[in-house]
Design a protein around this motif. Sequence first.
Motif, PDB file in Angstrom:
ATOM      1  N   THR A  19       0.775  -1.231  -0.257  1.00  8.15           N
ATOM      2  CA  THR A  19       0.276   0.085   0.644  1.00  8.15           C
ATOM      3  C   THR A  19       0.658   0.833  -0.083  1.00  8.15           C
ATOM      4  O   THR A  19       0.905   2.519  -0.737  1.00  8.15           O
ATOM      5  CB  THR A  19      -0.464   0.202   0.964  1.00  8.15           C
ATOM      6  OG1 THR A  19      -1.875  -1.215   0.691  1.00  8.15           O
ATOM      7  CG2 THR A  19      -2.100   1.432   0.894  1.00  8.15           C
TER       8      THR A  19
ATOM      9  N   LYS B  29       1.236   4.478  -2.758  1.00 10.58           N
ATOM     10  CA  LYS B  29       1.490   5.733  -2.572  1.00 10.58           C
ATOM     11  C   LYS B  29       2.355   6.308  -2.877  1.00 10.58           C
ATOM     12  O   LYS B  29       2.151   7.570  -3.354  1.00 10.58           O
ATOM     13  CB  LYS B  29       0.576   6.220  -1.169  1.00 10.58           C
ATOM     14  CG  LYS B  29      -0.719   5.370  -0.196  1.00 10.58           C
ATOM     15  CD  LYS B  29      -0.412   5.527   1.037  1.00 10.58           C
ATOM     16  CE  LYS B  29      -2.302   5.484   1.544  1.00 10.58           C
ATOM     17  NZ  LYS B  29      -1.803   5.425   3.213  1.00 10.58           N
ATOM     18  N   ARG B  30       3.144   6.035  -2.863  1.00 12.21           N
ATOM     19  CA  ARG B  30       4.781   6.364  -3.083  1.00 12.21           C
ATOM     20  C   ARG B  30       4.782   6.341  -4.633  1.00 12.21           C
ATOM     21  O   ARG B  30       5.175   7.930  -5.366  1.00 12.21           O
ATOM     22  CB  ARG B  30       5.786   5.954  -3.113  1.00 12.21           C
ATOM     23  CG  ARG B  30       7.007   6.022  -3.442  1.00 12.21           C
ATOM     24  CD  ARG B  30       8.253   5.164  -2.471  1.00 12.21           C
ATOM     25  NE  ARG B  30       9.968   6.294  -2.423  1.00 12.21           N
ATOM     26  CZ  ARG B  30      10.023   5.690  -3.357  1.00 12.21           C
ATOM     27  NH1 ARG B  30      10.005   5.128  -4.729  1.00 12.21           N
ATOM     28  NH2 ARG B  30      11.281   6.487  -3.948  1.00 12.21           N
TER      29      ARG B  30
ATOM     30  N   LYS C 101       1.862   7.227  -6.617  1.00 10.57           N
ATOM     31  CA  LYS C 101       1.074   7.981  -7.095  1.00 10.57           C
ATOM     32  C   LYS C 101       1.109   9.922  -6.068  1.00 10.57           C
ATOM     33  O   LYS C 101       1.621  10.252  -7.038  1.00 10.57           O
ATOM     34  CB  LYS C 101      -0.372   7.714  -5.984  1.00 10.57           C
ATOM     35  CG  LYS C 101      -1.036   8.726  -5.883  1.00 10.57           C
ATOM     36  CD  LYS C 101      -2.957   8.468  -5.543  1.00 10.57           C
ATOM     37  CE  LYS C 101      -3.919   9.537  -5.561  1.00 10.57           C
ATOM     38  NZ  LYS C 101      -5.004   9.439  -4.941  1.00 10.57           N
ATOM     39  N   ALA C 102       2.252   9.232  -5.225  1.00  8.23           N
ATOM     40  CA  ALA C 102       2.673  10.722  -5.400  1.00  8.23           C
ATOM     41  C   ALA C 102       3.808  11.424  -6.106  1.00  8.23           C
ATOM     42  O   ALA C 102       3.776  12.478  -5.972  1.00  8.23           O
ATOM     43  CB  ALA C 102       2.957  10.312  -3.541  1.00  8.23           C
TER      44      ALA C 102
ATOM     45  N   TYR D  38       4.226  16.841  -0.118  1.00  2.46           N
ATOM     46  CA  TYR D  38       4.159  16.094  -1.252  1.00  2.46           C
ATOM     47  C   TYR D  38       5.484  15.032  -0.810  1.00  2.46           C
ATOM     48  O   TYR D  38       5.763  13.895  -0.205  1.00  2.46           O
ATOM     49  CB  TYR D  38       3.438  15.925  -2.063  1.00  2.46           C
ATOM     50  CG  TYR D  38       2.658  15.903  -2.853  1.00  2.46           C
ATOM     51  CD1 TYR D  38       1.825  14.286  -2.676  1.00  2.46           C
ATOM     52  CD2 TYR D  38       1.685  16.427  -3.064  1.00  2.46           C
ATOM     53  CE1 TYR D  38       0.618  14.505  -2.868  1.00  2.46           C
ATOM     54  CE2 TYR D  38       0.231  16.485  -3.551  1.00  2.46           C
ATOM     55  CZ  TYR D  38      -0.594  15.444  -3.672  1.00  2.46           C
ATOM     56  OH  TYR D  38      -1.464  15.340  -3.279  1.00  2.46           O
TER      57      TYR D  38
ATOM     58  N   GLN E 121       6.922   8.279   4.336  1.00  8.41           N
ATOM     59  CA  GLN E 121       6.604   6.716   3.748  1.00  8.41           C
ATOM     60  C   GLN E 121       7.983   6.204   3.606  1.00  8.41           C
ATOM     61  O   GLN E 121       7.925   4.993   3.398  1.00  8.41           O
ATOM     62  CB  GLN E 121       5.901   7.337   2.682  1.00  8.41           C
ATOM     63  CG  GLN E 121       3.898   7.461   3.113  1.00  8.41           C
ATOM     64  CD  GLN E 121       3.281   7.856   1.562  1.00  8.41           C
ATOM     65  OE1 GLN E 121       4.282   7.869   0.176  1.00  8.41           O
ATOM     66  NE2 GLN E 121       2.229   8.524   1.876  1.00  8.41           N
TER      67      GLN E 121
END
Length: 434
Positions: A64, A68-69, A71-72, A178, A185
Amino acid sequence: MKKRIFASILLSSIILTTVAAPSIAVADTYDQKISQKDQEISNLVDQQASTQSQIDTLEGQVDTINAKRTKAIAEQNVLAEESKQLKQEIADLEVRIEKRTETMKNQARDVQVNGQDTSFVDAVLNADSLSDAVSRVQAVNTFIKANNSLIEQQKKDKEAVKAKELENSEKIETYQKYQVQLDNQKKDLEVKQAELSVLKTNLAIQQATKEDEKQALVKQKAEAEAEQQRILKEQAAEAAAKQAAEQEVKAAEARQQNAQANANTTTSAANTVVTESSSTTTSSSSASNNASNSTNTSTPSNTNNNNTNTNTNTNTNTNTNTNPVIDTSNTYPVGQCTWFVKNRASWVGNRWGNANQWPSSARANGFRVDNSPEVGSVVVFLNGAQFSNSYYGHVGYVISVANGVITIEEGNYAGLSYNVRQITTEGTVFIHQN
């Protein structure tokens, strides 16, 4: 005698009980320890399964975080592209503002150089006619409007530049947030990966340690059992020695009784011969005297009587000699297994050689030699068979054969002068009397 036998049996039972008890106790102790280690290993396996479930959960969380990484990173690229476009728009606005500013400067410079008045009063006063005045007023008005338009546009462009700068700052700030989120993260991902590595390492170390401890216990158990087997053999040898000693005492008593019985029989027979001889002599003398007194007896009659007496004595001696006589001849070394078997089975020949030479010697003397055990036969252990001597071999005397179980008597076994044990037919042959 019965009391002695009972005492011997009781002593053997006590010895066997004493020998067996420690073996069972030690085996139970090691079995309990090994069972405990198996339980500990089983618990570790369960913990490993539970930890693996946690690892799977952590790996899902890691996936997960990676998503997210990703997407970031994609949003970061979009912000970078928008920031680039914003910078280009700001640069274009600044160019347009610069151009307008230059145009307004040129207009002002042109008025000053040409001496043109841009006020309405001067335009009317300097007009040649009414129409010229109107034209002048319109030109001034147009000029003023143009300047006002430029000023208004300049103002709007400056406001647009400020708005673009504010928007760019906000997007840059968002990009920085971000970036911080990505860093956090990433740190979380590194922490989770470190936890996974520690869990896996700890499980592997614990399991390997327990397995090593179990193997060590198994080895110790084997060593303890081997040591107890050695002790069992020693104690069994001691028990057999005691039993052999008792058997030897019994055999000595039996031999003494037989010798005493034979001596008594011989004395009785000798007394009988003397009595019969005296009786015969007396009768002959009486007969001779009677014959002399009544009738003249010739010499042949006396000779005949003497012959009769002689025959009577001979028959009596012959009957006396038929009593059994023990044959004590045994050419084998005293105390050896061959000497023991020769005493046990008198039909065995002398000078048959070492134990392993008996089969060939027996065949040469007409005895049957095969692989079938029978009561009263002699068993020959070939070199090294069933703990026999690897050079001389070994012999024993078969006392029972029942349901495939062969029981023998033997001498000079494991240092014992007398021993009874059960054997198999492995590495053996049997010599039969007929």
